[in-house]
Design a protein around this motif. Structure first.
Motif, PDB file in Angstrom:
ATOM      1  N   GLY A  86       1.527 -16.051  -0.600  1.00 19.74           N
ATOM      2  CA  GLY A  86       1.040 -16.267  -1.955  1.00 19.74           C
ATOM      3  C   GLY A  86       0.128 -15.186  -2.480  1.00 19.74           C
ATOM      4  O   GLY A  86      -0.843 -15.472  -3.186  1.00 19.74           O
ATOM      5  N   GLY A  87       0.436 -13.933  -2.165  1.00 20.43           N
ATOM      6  CA  GLY A  87      -0.403 -12.833  -2.637  1.00 20.43           C
ATOM      7  C   GLY A  87       0.423 -11.613  -2.978  1.00 20.43           C
ATOM      8  O   GLY A  87       1.662 -11.633  -2.937  1.00 20.43           O
ATOM      9  N   ASP A  88      -0.255 -10.541  -3.323  1.00 16.80           N
ATOM     10  CA  ASP A  88       0.395  -9.278  -3.639  1.00 16.80           C
ATOM     11  C   ASP A  88       0.218  -8.311  -2.471  1.00 16.80           C
ATOM     12  O   ASP A  88      -0.556  -8.548  -1.551  1.00 16.80           O
ATOM     13  CB  ASP A  88      -0.202  -8.669  -4.907  1.00 16.80           C
ATOM     14  CG  ASP A  88       0.037  -9.562  -6.121  1.00 16.80           C
ATOM     15  OD1 ASP A  88       1.122 -10.157  -6.203  1.00 16.80           O
ATOM     16  OD2 ASP A  88      -0.884  -9.667  -6.955  1.00 16.80           O
ATOM     17  N   TYR A  89       0.944  -7.211  -2.549  1.00 10.04           N
ATOM     18  CA  TYR A  89       0.801  -6.189  -1.514  1.00 10.04           C
ATOM     19  C   TYR A  89       0.808  -4.819  -2.161  1.00 10.04           C
ATOM     20  O   TYR A  89       1.272  -4.648  -3.296  1.00 10.04           O
ATOM     21  CB  TYR A  89       1.926  -6.296  -0.476  1.00 10.04           C
ATOM     22  CG  TYR A  89       3.214  -5.609  -0.888  1.00 10.04           C
ATOM     23  CD1 TYR A  89       3.582  -4.389  -0.324  1.00 10.04           C
ATOM     24  CD2 TYR A  89       4.061  -6.167  -1.850  1.00 10.04           C
ATOM     25  CE1 TYR A  89       4.750  -3.749  -0.695  1.00 10.04           C
ATOM     26  CE2 TYR A  89       5.229  -5.546  -2.222  1.00 10.04           C
ATOM     27  CZ  TYR A  89       5.573  -4.340  -1.650  1.00 10.04           C
ATOM     28  OH  TYR A  89       6.723  -3.710  -2.020  1.00 10.04           O
ATOM     29  N   THR A  90       0.265  -3.851  -1.435  1.00 12.08           N
ATOM     30  CA  THR A  90       0.254  -2.472  -1.890  1.00 12.08           C
ATOM     31  C   THR A  90       1.260  -1.685  -1.070  1.00 12.08           C
ATOM     32  O   THR A  90       1.111  -1.570   0.150  1.00 12.08           O
ATOM     33  CB  THR A  90      -1.141  -1.846  -1.707  1.00 12.08           C
ATOM     34  OG1 THR A  90      -2.099  -2.619  -2.418  1.00 12.08           O
ATOM     35  CG2 THR A  90      -1.147  -0.406  -2.214  1.00 12.08           C
ATOM     36  N   PRO A  91       2.324  -1.175  -1.688  1.00 12.37           N
ATOM     37  CA  PRO A  91       3.341  -0.455  -0.905  1.00 12.37           C
ATOM     38  C   PRO A  91       2.803   0.846  -0.331  1.00 12.37           C
ATOM     39  O   PRO A  91       1.883   1.454  -0.884  1.00 12.37           O
ATOM     40  CB  PRO A  91       4.451  -0.191  -1.925  1.00 12.37           C
ATOM     41  CG  PRO A  91       3.773  -0.236  -3.261  1.00 12.37           C
ATOM     42  CD  PRO A  91       2.657  -1.235  -3.122  1.00 12.37           C
ATOM     43  N   ILE A  92       3.370   1.238   0.786  1.00 14.28           N
ATOM     44  CA  ILE A  92       3.039   2.525   1.387  1.00 14.28           C
ATOM     45  C   ILE A  92       4.104   3.530   0.981  1.00 14.28           C
ATOM     46  O   ILE A  92       5.185   3.160   0.512  1.00 14.28           O
ATOM     47  CB  ILE A  92       2.957   2.423   2.922  1.00 14.28           C
ATOM     48  CG1 ILE A  92       4.305   1.964   3.501  1.00 14.28           C
ATOM     49  CG2 ILE A  92       1.857   1.471   3.350  1.00 14.28           C
ATOM     50  CD1 ILE A  92       4.353   1.986   5.020  1.00 14.28           C
ATOM     51  N   VAL A 130      -0.291   1.254   6.537  1.00 11.57           N
ATOM     52  CA  VAL A 130       0.059  -0.124   6.856  1.00 11.57           C
ATOM     53  C   VAL A 130      -1.183  -0.980   7.028  1.00 11.57           C
ATOM     54  O   VAL A 130      -1.239  -2.127   6.569  1.00 11.57           O
ATOM     55  CB  VAL A 130       0.929  -0.179   8.133  1.00 11.57           C
ATOM     56  CG1 VAL A 130       1.217  -1.627   8.516  1.00 11.57           C
ATOM     57  CG2 VAL A 130       2.238   0.574   7.920  1.00 11.57           C
ATOM     58  N   ALA A 131      -2.203  -0.447   7.694  1.00 11.98           N
ATOM     59  CA  ALA A 131      -3.427  -1.222   7.914  1.00 11.98           C
ATOM     60  C   ALA A 131      -4.044  -1.659   6.595  1.00 11.98           C
ATOM     61  O   ALA A 131      -4.437  -2.822   6.421  1.00 11.98           O
ATOM     62  CB  ALA A 131      -4.427  -0.406   8.729  1.00 11.98           C
ATOM     63  N   GLY A 132      -4.125  -0.737   5.639  1.00  9.83           N
ATOM     64  CA  GLY A 132      -4.685  -1.088   4.336  1.00  9.83           C
ATOM     65  C   GLY A 132      -3.846  -2.123   3.616  1.00  9.83           C
ATOM     66  O   GLY A 132      -4.387  -3.038   2.977  1.00  9.83           O
ATOM     67  N   ALA A 133      -2.509  -1.991   3.706  1.00  7.00           N
ATOM     68  CA  ALA A 133      -1.627  -2.962   3.062  1.00  7.00           C
ATOM     69  C   ALA A 133      -1.787  -4.346   3.686  1.00  7.00           C
ATOM     70  O   ALA A 133      -1.832  -5.358   2.981  1.00  7.00           O
ATOM     71  CB  ALA A 133      -0.177  -2.489   3.166  1.00  7.00           C
ATOM     72  N   LEU A 169      -1.367  -8.524  11.520  1.00  7.97           N
ATOM     73  CA  LEU A 169      -2.623  -9.192  11.191  1.00  7.97           C
ATOM     74  C   LEU A 169      -3.605  -8.258  10.490  1.00  7.97           C
ATOM     75  O   LEU A 169      -3.677  -7.069  10.809  1.00  7.97           O
ATOM     76  CB  LEU A 169      -3.270  -9.730  12.481  1.00  7.97           C
ATOM     77  CG  LEU A 169      -2.467 -10.783  13.242  1.00  7.97           C
ATOM     78  CD1 LEU A 169      -3.104 -11.058  14.593  1.00  7.97           C
ATOM     79  CD2 LEU A 169      -2.360 -12.067  12.420  1.00  7.97           C
ATOM     80  N   PRO A 170      -4.392  -8.810   9.555  1.00 10.89           N
ATOM     81  CA  PRO A 170      -5.436  -8.002   8.916  1.00 10.89           C
ATOM     82  C   PRO A 170      -6.564  -7.725   9.898  1.00 10.89           C
ATOM     83  O   PRO A 170      -6.776  -8.463  10.864  1.00 10.89           O
ATOM     84  CB  PRO A 170      -5.911  -8.895   7.759  1.00 10.89           C
ATOM     85  CG  PRO A 170      -5.606 -10.288   8.203  1.00 10.89           C
ATOM     86  CD  PRO A 170      -4.347 -10.189   9.019  1.00 10.89           C
ATOM     87  N   THR A 171      -7.303  -6.676   9.634  1.00 11.65           N
ATOM     88  CA  THR A 171      -8.344  -6.229  10.557  1.00 11.65           C
ATOM     89  C   THR A 171      -9.377  -7.309  10.849  1.00 11.65           C
ATOM     90  O   THR A 171      -9.795  -7.488  11.997  1.00 11.65           O
ATOM     91  CB  THR A 171      -9.052  -4.992   9.980  1.00 11.65           C
ATOM     92  OG1 THR A 171      -8.083  -3.968   9.719  1.00 11.65           O
ATOM     93  CG2 THR A 171     -10.094  -4.451  10.948  1.00 11.65           C
ATOM     94  N   ASP A 177      -4.422  -5.524   5.196  1.00 17.28           N
ATOM     95  CA  ASP A 177      -5.745  -6.063   4.891  1.00 17.28           C
ATOM     96  C   ASP A 177      -5.804  -6.683   3.502  1.00 17.28           C
ATOM     97  O   ASP A 177      -6.667  -7.529   3.228  1.00 17.28           O
ATOM     98  CB  ASP A 177      -6.805  -4.969   5.004  1.00 17.28           C
ATOM     99  CG  ASP A 177      -7.110  -4.607   6.454  1.00 17.28           C
ATOM    100  OD1 ASP A 177      -6.684  -5.351   7.359  1.00 17.28           O
ATOM    101  OD2 ASP A 177      -7.764  -3.560   6.682  1.00 17.28           O
ATOM    102  N   ARG A 178      -4.894  -6.267   2.606  1.00 17.22           N
ATOM    103  CA  ARG A 178      -4.906  -6.808   1.248  1.00 17.22           C
ATOM    104  C   ARG A 178      -4.011  -8.031   1.079  1.00 17.22           C
ATOM    105  O   ARG A 178      -4.008  -8.654   0.017  1.00 17.22           O
ATOM    106  CB  ARG A 178      -4.502  -5.710   0.250  1.00 17.22           C
ATOM    107  CG  ARG A 178      -5.626  -4.705  -0.007  1.00 17.22           C
ATOM    108  CD  ARG A 178      -5.237  -3.689  -1.048  1.00 17.22           C
ATOM    109  NE  ARG A 178      -4.341  -2.665  -0.523  1.00 17.22           N
ATOM    110  CZ  ARG A 178      -4.758  -1.540   0.075  1.00 17.22           C
ATOM    111  NH1 ARG A 178      -6.054  -1.322   0.225  1.00 17.22           N
ATOM    112  NH2 ARG A 178      -3.898  -0.666   0.530  1.00 17.22           N
TER     113      ARG A 178
END
Length: 472
Positions: A241-247, A9-12, A141-143, A14-15
């Motif tokens: 307005g962005g993309d996400y990386t699924p977990i 989740v943290a990585g997702a 929130l992102p890191t 942050d992106r």
């Protein structure tokens, strides 16, 4: 139970670019925060009225004024655990509804005992909302922006103070009728009762939380709802307005149910003790200073008139306004520094500075006798402005720091525990200061200055830095 690996989740998060989603979430969480501030301070405006209306003794008035703080101890501890067990969103809804409902019902109080009970129950909701609100916001929130946004959240508190002042002025001073207001059907109603009715307005926020917010992706992933967590991440990215990386399931590892005892297990014991001490110190100093501020200000000597652009503004409230206004740059400086030099250094340094400047304005009080060459009203007032700047900056830093010290399955519980310890100090600080006032204001202020400074020393000596680390 399960817990998310930090890289999931943290990585997702942050992106996902910081955008409209994060600003909307801050506005909703901040509004709840401002209403918390309003409800906490509102009783101070009604106490003078209730002293006469209910023929209260000084002790009874003090207990009534502290009732919500006592309730906040239970609320911090209880609701934090509930949020970790059953979810942040339902706990958020119920805490807001609890404090709004019982704040409004305070209008029906008929004396000390009913008033105390209703204010205590209001505090249970308030304490819970503070523990859950920070956990909820931090888990979206992102890191690299988390610390700053959590300081921004706490900056909504002075707005709540402003709401309380406006409501108190309208109902207790502006409305005619000598404290009685003509209301259709009910006839003449005491204006302080209408003030508490109006304080139930935050209950409307429950609908915004229920229909405008969703559960946090950290909590959803932790309990094994990976598809729901991915849907939450997708919606966040789309709004910003962005993309996400699924977990996926590989990002999740088993974890037992949360237990309060885990806060004192190896690996967390030191963090828990350090942050709890910091919370005790900041609450002890802040409430001790600001509850007694009007009396301290009067004892500092003659208050000169302020002049702005040739316009003279008289009265002590102009100074209180300046004390409140300087808190906003205090928050802004902390919001910058927590992301530049770190949470630990910012909090520790600001607590030390709070202690230093509290000592300086105590030294400037008439008859202090320290021989430091610091005396007079302006030395007192300027040091008080500096103390207000650093104390409120420290508040912002501690709210940014605390959620990052605990893993997801203990985050709200850890928040609540530390906050509950702090609220014990919030009750003790003003009582001790009040007991020492007959000895002298210097004697009353020195323990508060020492508490601030000790809190800073403990954080700097034993705290761990969390800047740049993903939530675990």
């Amino acid at each position: 139970m399960t817990e998310t690996n930090a890289t999931g989740v943290a990585g997702a998060l942050d992106r996902i670019p910081v955008g409209s989603f994060h600003r909307r979430l801050l506005a909703i969480c901040g509004t709840a925060w401002a209403f918390d501030g309003m409800e906490v301070i509102l009783i101070s405006f009604t106490l003078p009225v209730l002293l006469d209306a209910w023929a209260l003794s000084g002790l009874s008035a003090g207990l009534l004024g502290s009732a919500s703080l006592m309730g906040m101890i239970a609320g911090n501890w209880g609701w934090g655990y509930v949020a970790d067990q059953y979810g942040r969103k339902p706990a958020f809804q119920w805490t807001v509804l609890t404090y709004a409902l019982f704040a409004g019902l305070t209008a029906l109080a008929v004396g000390f005992y009913s008033g105390f009970a209703l204010r205590f129950l209001t505090g249970v909701g308030l304490g819970g909302a503070l523990a859950v609100d920070t956990s909820y916001l931090s888990e979206h929130l992102p890191t690299d922006r988390r610390g700053r946004y959590l300081v921004y959240l706490d900056a909504f508190w002075p707005l709540g103070y402003g709401f309380a002042v406006a409501l108190a002025w309208f109902f207790l001073s502006y409305l005619p009728g000598g404290g009685l207001v003509s209301v259709p059907v009910f006839g003449a109603v005491e204006s302080w009762r209408l003030l508490f009715v109006a304080s139930a307005i935050p209950g409307l926020l429950v609908f915004v939380i229920r229909y405008g917010l969703s559960e946090t992706p950290y909590y959803l992933a932790r309990v094994g709802k990976v598809d729901a967590a991915n849907e939450r991440l997708r919606a966040m990215a789309a709004e910003s307005g962005g993309d996400y990386t699924p977990i996926d399931a590989d990002d999740i590892e088993p974890h037992d149910s949360a237990s309060v005892r885990e806060l004192f297990a190896d690996g967390l014991r030191g963090r828990t003790a350090t942050i709890a001490f910091a919370w005790f110190a900041i609450n002890f100093g802040y409430y001790g200073v600001f509850i007694w501020l009007p009396q301290t200000f009067g004892a500092s000597g003659t208050v000169p008139a302020l002049s702005f652009g040739g316009i003279t503004v008289g009265g002590v409230y102009s100074y209180f306004l300046l004390i409140a206004l300087v808190q906003f740059p205090g928050y802004a400086s902390a919001a910058y520094l927590v992301e530049k030099v770190g949470r630990k250094l910012t909090l520790g340094t600001y607590l030390l500075a709070s202690g230093l400047f509290t000592f300086v304005f105590a030294s400037a009080m008439p008859g202090a006798g320290f021989g430091l060459g610091i005396e007079g009203f302006w030395a007192f007032f300027l040091a008080l402005l500096a103390s207000s700047f650093f104390t409120l900056g420290a508040w912002g830093a501690i709210y940014a720091y605390t959620p990052e010290l605990f893993p997801t399955h203990l985050r709200a519980t850890g928040n609540g525990f530390a906050g509950g310890v702090g609220k014990i100090a919030a009750v003790i600080g003003p009582i001790l200061a009040g007991a020492l006032v007959p000895v002298g204001y210097v004697a009353a202020l020195l323990p508060l200055a020492v508490a601030f400074a000790l809190g800073g020393v403990v954080v700097l000596a034993f705290g761990v830095e969390t800047m740049g680390e993903p939530l675990s």
